[in-house]
Write a protein that holds these residues in place. Structure first.
Motif, PDB file in Angstrom:
ATOM      1  N   VAL A 104      29.641 -58.333  58.217  1.00 42.03           N
ATOM      2  CA  VAL A 104      28.968 -58.944  59.359  1.00 42.03           C
ATOM      3  C   VAL A 104      28.404 -57.877  60.290  1.00 42.03           C
ATOM      4  CG1 VAL A 104      29.332 -60.296  61.473  1.00 42.03           C
ATOM      5  CG2 VAL A 104      30.226 -61.118  59.279  1.00 42.03           C
ATOM      6  N   THR A 105      29.188 -56.840  60.567  1.00 44.88           N
ATOM      7  CA  THR A 105      28.724 -55.808  61.489  1.00 44.88           C
ATOM      8  C   THR A 105      28.023 -54.651  60.783  1.00 44.88           C
ATOM      9  OG1 THR A 105      30.967 -54.870  61.414  1.00 44.88           O
ATOM     10  CG2 THR A 105      30.430 -56.309  63.273  1.00 44.88           C
ATOM     11  N   GLU A 106      28.296 -54.453  59.488  1.00 44.88           N
ATOM     12  CA  GLU A 106      27.674 -53.345  58.756  1.00 44.88           C
ATOM     13  C   GLU A 106      26.250 -53.669  58.308  1.00 44.88           C
ATOM     14  OE1 GLU A 106      30.216 -52.532  55.489  1.00 44.88           O
ATOM     15  OE2 GLU A 106      31.797 -51.638  56.699  1.00 44.88           O
ATOM     16  N   ALA A 107      26.002 -54.912  57.909  1.00 41.61           N
ATOM     17  CA  ALA A 107      24.695 -55.290  57.351  1.00 41.61           C
ATOM     18  C   ALA A 107      23.609 -55.203  58.417  1.00 41.61           C
ATOM     19  CB  ALA A 107      24.764 -56.701  56.781  1.00 41.61           C
ATOM     20  N   ALA A 108      22.375 -55.073  57.949  1.00 46.88           N
ATOM     21  CA  ALA A 108      21.246 -55.017  58.876  1.00 46.88           C
ATOM     22  C   ALA A 108      21.118 -56.320  59.651  1.00 46.88           C
ATOM     23  CB  ALA A 108      19.958 -54.738  58.100  1.00 46.88           C
ATOM     24  N   ALA A 109      21.411 -57.428  58.991  1.00 44.59           N
ATOM     25  CA  ALA A 109      21.309 -58.734  59.637  1.00 44.59           C
ATOM     26  C   ALA A 109      22.187 -59.720  58.883  1.00 44.59           C
ATOM     27  CB  ALA A 109      19.863 -59.231  59.652  1.00 44.59           C
ATOM     28  N   VAL A 110      22.566 -60.759  59.577  1.00 44.49           N
ATOM     29  CA  VAL A 110      23.213 -61.902  58.938  1.00 44.49           C
ATOM     30  C   VAL A 110      22.311 -63.105  59.165  1.00 44.49           C
ATOM     31  CG1 VAL A 110      25.221 -63.423  58.875  1.00 44.49           C
ATOM     32  CG2 VAL A 110      25.522 -60.963  59.292  1.00 44.49           C
ATOM     33  N   ILE A 111      21.943 -63.754  58.081  1.00 47.49           N
ATOM     34  CA  ILE A 111      21.081 -64.928  58.161  1.00 47.49           C
ATOM     35  C   ILE A 111      21.960 -66.170  58.122  1.00 47.49           C
ATOM     36  CG2 ILE A 111      19.076 -66.109  57.210  1.00 47.49           C
ATOM     37  CD1 ILE A 111      18.534 -63.167  57.880  1.00 47.49           C
ATOM     38  N   ALA A 112      21.934 -66.949  59.177  1.00 45.12           N
ATOM     39  CA  ALA A 112      22.604 -68.249  59.164  1.00 45.12           C
ATOM     40  C   ALA A 112      21.603 -69.268  58.640  1.00 45.12           C
ATOM     41  CB  ALA A 112      23.073 -68.622  60.563  1.00 45.12           C
ATOM     42  N   VAL A 113      21.889 -69.800  57.459  1.00 46.83           N
ATOM     43  CA  VAL A 113      21.019 -70.823  56.876  1.00 46.83           C
ATOM     44  C   VAL A 113      21.485 -72.169  57.394  1.00 46.83           C
ATOM     45  CG1 VAL A 113      20.135 -71.844  54.743  1.00 46.83           C
ATOM     46  CG2 VAL A 113      20.698 -69.401  54.815  1.00 46.83           C
ATOM     47  N   LEU A 114      20.598 -72.872  58.061  1.00 48.09           N
ATOM     48  CA  LEU A 114      20.917 -74.155  58.683  1.00 48.09           C
ATOM     49  C   LEU A 114      20.072 -75.259  58.063  1.00 48.09           C
ATOM     50  CD1 LEU A 114      20.723 -72.920  62.393  1.00 48.09           C
ATOM     51  CD2 LEU A 114      22.774 -72.995  60.948  1.00 48.09           C
TER      52      LEU A 114
END
Length: 220
Positions: free
Chosen positions: A81-91
């Motif tokens: 969660v903190t290492e990745a460039a982004a977290v995409i929340a798919v809604l």
């Protein structure tokens, strides 16, 4: 210092994309993607099919260090969660079908169908989806959300990026923390970035054990 990795111009073979995709859980925190890079990936992912072409998916991109830290406990402290460039929340948008006028109207403007047919399709779609029981509508949205999520992960791999789908998170707290209204259904989180460590190889069940032609086996 943050770096930005340019989306590659070359197109790998699809079979390589499928075989090389891994669920990566450790990312290079120095790698960042621009908004344009992320939108390009999402634009290709959104070419995925959906029921009646309603396209009920919506993407919340969580990319700042502050917001990723906020997401961390909600996602049970998974390091990606903190290492990745982004977290995409798919809604999933439970009112996404209301854009049927826009979807079919654009199809008519591009010459894909006559205007009267586009209007008829839009009216029928809005009426049908608006009358669906909640559980059926949600099932459709979950199906479409799963399809676009898989497509996003394959698109990312084709462009040289890594992902991992995350079902381990508190959906209620996610909605509370990020101001997501009850109109939207959380489908999954997808970490996106560059692997610091490769995802480990995995095995699959033999295709003959999971494929049945024309009828299911007896006594199973």
């Amino acid at each position: 210092m943050s770096t930005s990795t340019q989306i590659g111009a070359s197109s790998p073979l699809f079979t390589d994309v499928v075989r090389e995709r891994r669920s990566v859980r450790h990312y290079d925190p120095s790698v960042r993607l621009t908004h344009e890079q992320i939108k390009e990936l999402l634009q290709e992912a959104a070419l995925a099919p959906s029921s009646s072409n309603v396209q009920p998916w919506r993407f919340l991109v969580i990319e700042t260090e502050e917001l990723k830290a906020k997401l961390l406990p909600i996602a049970f402290n998974q390091s990606q969660v903190t290492e990745a460039a982004a977290v995409i929340a798919v809604l999933g948008d439970t009112e996404g079908y209301k854009k049927a006028d826009e979807v079919y109207g654009e199809a008519a403007r591009r010459g894909f169908m006559p205007e009267d047919r586009a209007q008829s399709f839009a009216e029928r779609t809005i009426s049908m989806y608006g009358a669906l029981p909640k559980e059926i509508l949600h099932k459709i949205i979950h199906t479409d959300g799963g399809i676009v999520s898989q497509q996003l992960m394959l698109v990312a791999r084709a462009h040289g990026y890594d992902t991992v789908p995350m079902g381990g998170y508190d959906a209620v707290k996610l909605k509370e923390a990020f101001g997501i209204s009850d109109r939207y259904i959380p489908i999954m989180l997808i970490a996106l970035g560059k692997a610091a460590e490769p995802g480990h190889p995995t095995t699959r069940l033999p295709i003959d054990d999971i494929t049945f032609f024309n009828e299911m086996p007896a006594n199973d």
